[in-house]
Design an enzyme around this catalytic site. Structure first.
Site, PDB file in Angstrom:
ATOM      1  N   ASP A  88       3.072   7.898  12.135  1.00 44.67           N
ATOM      2  CA  ASP A  88       2.437   8.736  11.394  1.00 44.67           C
ATOM      3  C   ASP A  88       1.286   9.176  12.258  1.00 44.67           C
ATOM      4  O   ASP A  88       0.689   8.699  13.239  1.00 44.67           O
ATOM      5  CB  ASP A  88       2.109   7.954   9.923  1.00 44.67           C
ATOM      6  CG  ASP A  88       1.999   9.051   9.069  1.00 44.67           C
ATOM      7  OD1 ASP A  88       1.892  10.319   9.191  1.00 44.67           O
ATOM      8  OD2 ASP A  88       1.739   8.676   7.600  1.00 44.67           O
ATOM      9  N   CYS A 275      16.687 -15.494  -2.077  1.00 44.47           N
ATOM     10  CA  CYS A 275      16.726 -14.959  -0.713  1.00 44.47           C
ATOM     11  C   CYS A 275      16.201 -16.055   0.283  1.00 44.47           C
ATOM     12  O   CYS A 275      15.827 -16.878   0.069  1.00 44.47           O
ATOM     13  CB  CYS A 275      15.674 -13.793  -0.999  1.00 44.47           C
ATOM     14  SG  CYS A 275      13.827 -14.351  -0.338  1.00 44.47           S
TER      15      CYS A 275
HETATM   16  N1  GUN Z   1       2.208   8.597   4.257  1.00 39.65           N
HETATM   17  C1  GUN Z   1       2.156   8.825   3.031  1.00 39.65           C
HETATM   18  N2  GUN Z   1       1.991   9.749   2.247  1.00 39.65           N
HETATM   19  C2  GUN Z   1       1.957  10.969   3.526  1.00 39.65           C
HETATM   20  C3  GUN Z   1       1.731  12.072   3.714  1.00 39.65           C
HETATM   21  O1  GUN Z   1       1.761  13.026   2.622  1.00 39.65           O
HETATM   22  N3  GUN Z   1       1.464  12.728   5.010  1.00 39.65           N
HETATM   23  C4  GUN Z   1       1.830  11.683   6.087  1.00 39.65           C
HETATM   24  N4  GUN Z   1       1.532  12.387   7.400  1.00 39.65           N
HETATM   25  N5  GUN Z   1       1.890  10.323   5.974  1.00 39.65           N
HETATM   26  C5  GUN Z   1       2.011   9.886   4.668  1.00 39.65           C
HETATM   27 ZN    ZN Z   2      12.904 -14.493  -2.418  1.00 38.67          ZN
END
Ligand code: GUN
Ligand code: ZN
Length: 642
Positions: A88, A275
């Site tokens: 990201d 789990c």
């Molecule tokens: N992570 C959670 N929401 C978003 C978003 O709207 N854009 C980006 N780039 N990362 C995210």
């Molecule tokens: Zn568990």
């Protein structure tokens, strides 16, 4: 490149080709914070089987140590993760903490330089409380940055994030523009606050309006969807990828995720979890662990919940039962029930992608089940395509045994001899006796006690249907035997199913001259339809619908103009398809937009000649955008198998 293997609702089991290997979807990407690593990427890969992770390139870039490490070794070596790594861009940091001091270009170049398999544009996070003007203006910037990123990405794949706050028209428009660009994955962004605030009803509108504009041949990622309880619904709406930071964040606050919600460790009365992380432990033991061990145990527990639910979602898609799972899961919280109810408003869109039939029976889970597209499709086809064979109808009530003609056969015969059509009032609405063996009527299971909503709607549909189709009606139990014998229930059924499946005009073209029906000696069901000596249709025992034979297809082609029921293919493909090979997307020249997944279809050449028949796998707009994969499953010459 993305290929669909199996589908249900808008959900798909897909194969997404990346340079780090093929990722099977739906997939969940655990968020890895490179500074923390509560559970290591290697463990995520080996112990849990996660084949993709997401990490934040903005954090790496801003930490001199990590930055040098990443640029020197590359992300895969630095994190010790052999699967797919998505990064990201810092957008989420801007949502959390305000401005970030980087440019889009810088972030794309940086993600590329550290070897991310899929990078992300520095999009602008559109908050749910923003005005429409503010949202529209920021989308322009995101689109501009996405265009730039497509030029910069090189051989890294790129996420083109759909934004638009809660404005459906802006979402759809943004999605359409993203679809026209050279991006590789379509995340739906700006939805974390909606999920945190349990605004699932709005989430449905956001996802569906985005889906309407997006390119169906690219995977859709729901950014920030990391709780097991939303996975079934999100997959049903056509989300292929998910990411979860909550498994680790919640663990930090001693919160355990379960399929029906999140529990605080200090409030829990019992653990009740088998789990692998919890096995052999009690609540007391977890509470007494030191902070670090506790956090790791809970994070692992949370990951197992996600992993198990994702596996279950996949199984339900494979079995064609995802609606059932989503309906059950949406009972975990009233806000999710609102979301499920909202989905009904989008039935027309969902119907276009909903398979005509499935293996196995359909289960009713509650009044919301009527929101499935299969209900609307049945009623609208009944009203458009049914042709009554008598002036009057005799009403019966669904008593649970199916097909109705089996349980109420003697009554049906009696009213038929009096010149009535038996019509059963069912949870689907009215069912004329001749349609009672066809999917979904016979292949569905309802509770014996009907809920009020379903009864009321069914009565309403029945009243409308009777008024439109019949001059009179009577209670089936009160109609005396009329002694008339000049009806043929099999022939009535043969034509009625054909009208329901293919329409009135195609049925007129198919049923010509002398009709002979081959009836199974074992089941008493129709097997083959012979018209003027030609075998035109075969009826499948399982779903009571037809398989179209080439002889039947030729009749339709000669009387109804293209593109009706057709998939046209290029000359190059003709020899292969004629031999029974499947039709691949790249060879299709035209396709009837009215065809649905699993529909019978005629494959035609450039001169509109039938070269094969088969079943639709994808629908027209998907075929247009997919470069790879089977569009039509072709039946070989004989045409008898389903
Ligand atoms: N992570 C959670 N929401 C978003 C978003 O709207 N854009 C980006 N780039 N990362 C995210
Ligand atoms: Zn568990």
């Amino acid at each position: 490149m993305f290929e669909i293997v199996k589908r249900d609702g808008l959900a798909r089991i897909g194969k997404f080709q990346t340079r780090a290997g093929v990722l099977e979807t739906p997939a969940l990407l655990p968020v890895v914070n490179p500074k923390i690593c509560t559970v290591t990427p290697r463990e995520l890969y080996e112990e849990f089987g996660f084949r993709a992770i997401i990490t934040n390139s903005y954090i790496i870039k801003n930490n001199p140590g990590l930055r040098a490490d990443a640029q020197e070794k590359g992300l895969h070596a630095m994190l010790d993760f052999p699967g797919v790594i998505m990064t990201d861009s810092g957008t989420f940091q801007s949502h959390m903490y305000g401005e970030v001091e980087v440019t889009n270009e810088e972030m794309v170049e940086f993600q590329k330089s550290i070897g991310a398999d899929i990078g992300t544009v520095l999009d602008i996070f559109t908050e749910p409380y923003w005005t429409k003007e503010q949202t529209a203006a920021s989308i322009e910037v995101t689109l501009e940055r996405t265009k730039d990123a497509c030029g910069l990405k090189g051989d890294m794949m790129i996420n083109g994030v759909v934004q638009g706050s809660v404005y459906s028209d802006l979402r759809e428009d943004c999605a359409r523009k993203m679809a026209s660009m050279d991006v590789d994955v379509h995340p739906v962004g700006g939805v974390v606050p909606l999920m945190e605030q349990y605004r699932y009803l709005e989430l449905v509108d956001v996802v569906i309006s985005s889906k309407k504009g997006l390119n169906p041949s690219r995977p859709v990622h729901l950014f920030g969807a990391g709780h097991p309880m939303v996975l079934a619904l999100a997959a049903l709406m056509g989300c292929d990828l998910f990411d979860s930071a909550s498994y680790a964040k919640f663990a930090r606050d001693d919160r355990m995720m379960f399929i029906d919600g999140t529990c605080r460790l200090q409030d829990m009365q019992s653990l009740g979890c088998g789990c692998p992380a919890c096995r052999g432990l009690t609540l007391e033991m977890i509470r007494k662990m030191d902070k670090k061990e506790r956090e790791r145990t809970i994070a692992k527990h949370n990951l197992f919940q996600l992993k198990d639910e994702l596996a279950l979602v996949k199984r339900y898609i494979m079995e064609g039962r995802l609606w059932e799972l989503a309906e059950i899961r949406c009972r975990a919280h009233p806000a999710l029930l609102d979301a499920l109810r909202r989905l009904e408003e989008h039935q027309d869109f969902l119907e276009r992608y909903d398979p005509i039939s499935r293996d196995g029976a359909m289960f009713y889970t509650g009044a919301e089940t009527r929101g499935r597209p299969v209900f609307r499709r049945y009623i609208s086809r009944l009203l458009e395509r049914y042709v009554p064979q008598t002036e009057k109808a005799a009403l019966f009530y669904d008593e649970g045994s199916k097909p109705y003609g089996r349980a109420m056969g003697a009554d049906f015969d009696r009213v038929r001899r009096a010149g009535y059509t038996p019509v059963v009032v069912s949870p689907f609405g009215p069912v004329p006796a001749e349609l009672d063996e066809m999917y979904p009527i016979a292949q569905s299971v309802f509770p014996r006690t009907e809920d009020a909503d379903t009864s009321i709607e069914s009565e309403l549909f029945t009243a409308g249907f009777l008024e439109r189709m019949f001059a009179g009606m009577a209670d089936g139990r009160e109609v005396p035997d009329g002694g008339r014998e000049e009806y043929d229930p099999n022939l009535i059924r043969a034509k009625a199913v054909s009208r329901h499946q293919f329409g009135k005009d195609a049925t007129d073209a198919l049923f010509r001259g002398k009709i002979d029906l081959i009836i199974s000696k074992n089941t008493g069901k129709i097997r083959n339809v012979i018209s003027d000596g030609e075998h035109i249709l075969s009826m499948r025992a399982g779903d009571g619908l037809y398989t179209l034979r080439k002889e039947g297809a030729e009749r339709i082609v000669s009387s109804i103009p293209a593109p009706f029921m057709r998939v046209g293919v290029m000359d190059d493909a003709v020899p292969f398809v004629s031999e029974g090979r499947n039709v691949f997307c790249q060879f299709v020249t035209e396709c009837d937009g009215g065809l649905r997944p699993m529909d019978e279809v005629m494959v035609t050449d450039g001169k509109d000649r039938v070269i094969a028949t088969g079943r639709m796998v994808l629908v027209a707009d998907e075929i247009r955008s997919f470069r790879k994969g089977v569009a039509v499953k072709v039946r070989s010459g004989a045409g008898d198998e389903s």
